[in-house]
Design a protein around this motif. Sequence first.
Motif, PDB file in Angstrom:
ATOM      1  N   GLU A  31      -8.938   9.468 -17.918  1.00  0.00           N
ATOM      2  CA  GLU A  31      -7.591   8.880 -17.932  1.00  0.00           C
ATOM      3  C   GLU A  31      -7.233   8.318 -16.544  1.00  0.00           C
ATOM      4  N   ALA A  32      -7.617   9.064 -15.489  1.00  0.00           N
ATOM      5  CA  ALA A  32      -7.341   8.568 -14.122  1.00  0.00           C
ATOM      6  C   ALA A  32      -8.097   7.275 -13.858  1.00  0.00           C
ATOM      7  N   ASP A  33      -9.349   7.192 -14.303  1.00  0.00           N
ATOM      8  CA  ASP A  33     -10.131   5.956 -14.113  1.00  0.00           C
ATOM      9  C   ASP A  33      -9.486   4.789 -14.845  1.00  0.00           C
ATOM     10  N   ARG A  34      -9.046   5.055 -16.090  1.00  0.00           N
ATOM     11  CA  ARG A  34      -8.414   3.958 -16.851  1.00  0.00           C
ATOM     12  C   ARG A  34      -7.111   3.505 -16.189  1.00  0.00           C
ATOM     13  N   THR A  35      -6.339   4.460 -15.713  1.00  0.00           N
ATOM     14  CA  THR A  35      -5.077   4.100 -15.045  1.00  0.00           C
ATOM     15  C   THR A  35      -5.343   3.300 -13.773  1.00  0.00           C
ATOM     16  N   ALA A  36      -6.330   3.769 -13.000  1.00  0.00           N
ATOM     17  CA  ALA A  36      -6.647   3.066 -11.752  1.00  0.00           C
ATOM     18  C   ALA A  36      -7.129   1.653 -12.033  1.00  0.00           C
ATOM     19  N   VAL A  37      -7.962   1.474 -13.029  1.00  0.00           N
ATOM     20  CA  VAL A  37      -8.455   0.138 -13.374  1.00  0.00           C
ATOM     21  C   VAL A  37      -7.302  -0.754 -13.804  1.00  0.00           C
ATOM     22  N   ALA A  38      -6.443  -0.192 -14.669  1.00  0.00           N
ATOM     23  CA  ALA A  38      -5.325  -1.002 -15.164  1.00  0.00           C
ATOM     24  C   ALA A  38      -4.410  -1.447 -14.019  1.00  0.00           C
ATOM     25  N   VAL A  39      -4.097  -0.533 -13.091  1.00  0.00           N
ATOM     26  CA  VAL A  39      -3.219  -0.882 -11.966  1.00  0.00           C
ATOM     27  C   VAL A  39      -3.902  -1.897 -11.054  1.00  0.00           C
ATOM     28  N   ALA A  40      -5.179  -1.666 -10.722  1.00  0.00           N
ATOM     29  CA  ALA A  40      -5.880  -2.575  -9.809  1.00  0.00           C
ATOM     30  C   ALA A  40      -5.999  -3.970 -10.407  1.00  0.00           C
ATOM     31  N   VAL A  41      -6.347  -4.071 -11.681  1.00  0.00           N
ATOM     32  CA  VAL A  41      -6.487  -5.386 -12.329  1.00  0.00           C
ATOM     33  C   VAL A  41      -5.134  -6.084 -12.404  1.00  0.00           C
ATOM     34  N   SER A  42      -4.067  -5.329 -12.705  1.00  0.00           N
ATOM     35  CA  SER A  42      -2.735  -5.948 -12.789  1.00  0.00           C
ATOM     36  C   SER A  42      -2.293  -6.499 -11.427  1.00  0.00           C
ATOM     37  N   VAL A  43      -2.517  -5.715 -10.378  1.00  0.00           N
ATOM     38  CA  VAL A  43      -2.134  -6.175  -9.033  1.00  0.00           C
ATOM     39  C   VAL A  43      -2.969  -7.386  -8.633  1.00  0.00           C
ATOM     40  N   ALA A  44      -4.270  -7.366  -8.930  1.00  0.00           N
ATOM     41  CA  ALA A  44      -5.136  -8.491  -8.548  1.00  0.00           C
ATOM     42  C   ALA A  44      -4.741  -9.768  -9.272  1.00  0.00           C
ATOM     43  N   ALA A  45      -4.168  -9.625 -10.453  1.00  0.00           N
ATOM     44  CA  ALA A  45      -3.778 -10.821 -11.220  1.00  0.00           C
ATOM     45  C   ALA A  45      -2.357 -11.283 -10.907  1.00  0.00           C
ATOM     46  N   SER A  46      -1.644 -10.588 -10.058  1.00  0.00           N
ATOM     47  CA  SER A  46      -0.250 -10.951  -9.762  1.00  0.00           C
ATOM     48  C   SER A  46      -0.201 -12.213  -8.886  1.00  0.00           C
ATOM     49  N   PRO A  47       0.596 -13.214  -9.253  1.00  0.00           N
ATOM     50  CA  PRO A  47       0.739 -14.431  -8.406  1.00  0.00           C
ATOM     51  C   PRO A  47       1.322 -14.115  -7.039  1.00  0.00           C
TER      52      PRO A  47
END
Length: 488
Positions: A31-47
């Motif tokens: 669950e921690a890995d999934r959360t970390a991936v989701a947060v990192a990908v969301s931040v990387a995609a932020s304009p």
Amino acid sequence: MLVLQLLVVVVTVAGGAALALVQAHELLTEEADRTAVAVAVSVAASPDVLDAIDDADPSARLQPYAERVRLATGVDFVTIMKPDGTRYTHPNRAEIGKRFRGHTERALAGETFTETYTGTLGPSERAVTPVVAGGRIPALVSAGITVDKISARLRDQLAWAGLLVAVALSLGAAGTWLVTARLRRQTHGLGPVELGRIHEHHDAVLHAVREGLLLVGRDGTLTLCNDAARLLLGLPADAEGRHVGELGLAEVLADDEERVHLVGERVLAVNSAASRLGTVVTVRDHTELQALTGQLDAERGFADSLRSAAHEAANRLHTVITLVELGRTEQAVALGTAELRAAQELTDRVVGAVREPVLAALLLGKTAEAAERGGELVLTQDSELDDLGLDPRELVTIVGNLIDNAIDAATRVEVHLRADEAGVLIRVSDDGPGPADTAAFEKGWTTKGDGRGLGLALVGQAVRRLGGSIEVAGSAFTVRLPVPEPAR
């Protein structure tokens, strides 16, 4: 046994709890890995991230943004960095501008991945992903959750798991105690050693006794059968568990009192008694006893015949003596001579025709018995039988029982004995009506109403043992027996 069962319960519950904790740790890590991936990908995609990277001081805009995301998502850090690992953001502002601790090679190749790595905040589960803009990677984003935080959540679950383990152990111990108490009640307080000893004694006694023992359930199922019962009743090896009707024992076990039954070639005394488990049946072999009883009856018959003959002889002797005392010697001699002649003729007739001594003695005794009872026993004129080696006990059983039944039913009985190449012929007929039932040679058949009916059954049994046959025509019973090979 209680300690052993408790140990099994403890090991089972502890093992289950350990497996549950390991699985929970794996689930929390995933669950921690999934959360970390989701947060990192969301931040990387932020304009906003792409715009801030081009500023003269990216940290001024990215640090507040990263903190807002960190607080909102519950992760422990959100790090935005240059491709060379120089940090733009970090929860600890003193770490901004320093190099990122971790691997970035796969992210620089355009891949998002997770790893466990020890950074400035300690060991953590982190995700690293690239920021892609126009086919180039101007920055990298890493988000992660520390192992301490995961362990804290696991410790929270461990408390609940400990409570569940305690409840399970309590229930298991209580259940084990109840089962053990019930088991001891059912075994009357006997332990395994005592039960084993009782089983050994029970098995030894059950298979050693010569009497047959059976236990029939209330539904008619044979639940117990020892070796002697199998032998006496001719039961198959798989008799236990089958219904008595299927085994042909319904008639034998029908009575609750002791009765004599003819089963195959055996005369059995069967005694049935009801119990709380069903019906307990004991079977005793009376075959030899019945044969000895028959011989004893024959001997008693001989003795009775001799007493009767002695009584008659004494009467006639007194008569002869009285006639002599009265001076009538001629009448005394005539009376004595006639009586002696009749007795001698009967003896000579029987002994001359029947050279088997036991059978001849039986016929003489039965002749006197018939005369005493007001009847007549006649040996036919063409009777002739040598001693051919047949078992005299079987001959006494056959001829004696046939004559007894004939004397009981009629006043005149004829006996015909003959031997030829076909075998030995024994025919006993009388002037009575004869049996009307074709089951005359089955156990229990009788015309006397006393419920015994073993005489003719014993005759049929003896004839079968000698390999012969028997026929009934009216009041005539004809027995044919093969001659033994040495006599032939």
